[in-house]
Design a protein around this motif. Structure first.
Motif, mmCIF file in Angstrom:
data_model
loop_
_atom_site.group_PDB
_atom_site.id
_atom_site.type_symbol
_atom_site.label_atom_id
_atom_site.label_comp_id
_atom_site.label_asym_id
_atom_site.label_seq_id
_atom_site.Cartn_x
_atom_site.Cartn_y
_atom_site.Cartn_z
ATOM 1 N N SER A 61 -26.700 19.935 -8.634
ATOM 2 C CA SER A 61 -27.601 19.342 -9.623
ATOM 3 C C SER A 61 -27.870 20.309 -10.777
ATOM 4 O O SER A 61 -27.937 19.893 -11.934
ATOM 5 N N ASP A 64 -24.707 20.408 -12.957
ATOM 6 C CA ASP A 64 -24.590 19.186 -13.755
ATOM 7 C C ASP A 64 -25.626 19.151 -14.879
ATOM 8 O O ASP A 64 -25.337 18.660 -15.973
ATOM 9 N N LEU A 65 -26.815 19.680 -14.626
ATOM 10 C CA LEU A 65 -27.833 19.746 -15.673
ATOM 11 C C LEU A 65 -27.366 20.656 -16.811
ATOM 12 O O LEU A 65 -27.435 20.286 -17.989
ATOM 13 N N LEU A 91 -26.267 12.598 -17.136
ATOM 14 C CA LEU A 91 -27.647 12.206 -16.842
ATOM 15 C C LEU A 91 -27.702 11.328 -15.597
ATOM 16 O O LEU A 91 -28.543 11.547 -14.711
ATOM 17 N N ILE A 94 -27.216 13.437 -12.570
ATOM 18 C CA ILE A 94 -28.441 14.173 -12.216
ATOM 19 C C ILE A 94 -29.422 13.244 -11.508
ATOM 20 O O ILE A 94 -30.054 13.633 -10.517
#
Length: 160
Positions: A61, A64-65, A91, A94
């Protein structure tokens, strides 16, 4: 499919996106984003080999952010549809992570999470490949055009 088979298929897909974008010198953002995705994918494979789920997924996460923020920054400087679509997919990825970590653990939740994650990843690869595929397609069409004219000749328009 075995884990090794999945690694081979996803690895080939990521490398193909990098390869197709390497031909397009007019769009360095596509190459940069595809290389970032390759780097993240390699990091995830390393984590998966060192740890078992869910421990191996804890950094996904965060990665990916960060990647989503990089794509948003690239979109902000030079706007294009593929960057916006890729940012939206990050987005959603996430949100998928958040839903998984906040939901009760179970085999069904884990499988649903993985299926959505793989689908989103495939869509990200398609978005990022777009500029390179268009460039390669233009080059191939440009190279074939004289050959087609020589061998096929002029084909009149139907309205003529």
């Amino acid at each position: 499919m075995t884990a090794a088979g999945q690694i081979l298929i996803w690895g080939a897909a990521v490398c193909a996106v990098v390869g197709v974008n390497a031909f397009d010198r007019r769009n360095p953002d596509a190459l940069g984003v595809s290389l970032m995705i390759l780097m993240m994918w390699c990091a995830q494979i390393i984590l998966q080999s060192l740890f078992t789920p869910p421990a191996s997924m804890q950094l996904d996460s965060i990665m990916d952010l960060v990647a989503g923020l990089v794509v948003v920054a690239a979109w902000w400087t030079r706007r294009s549809a593929w960057k916006l679509a890729t940012a939206v997919l990050f987005l959603v990825m996430i949100l998928n992570h958040a839903a998984f970590w906040l939901s009760p653990r179970g085999e069904d939740a884990f499988l649903w999470y993985l299926k959505l994650r793989n689908t989103l990843f495939a869509l990200q690869l398609l978005c990022v490949a777009g500029p390179g595929v268009r460039h390669v397609g233009d080059r191939v069409a440009g190279a074939l055009s004289p050959w087609l004219r020589r061998h096929i000749g002029h084909v009149p328009h139907q309205g003529s």
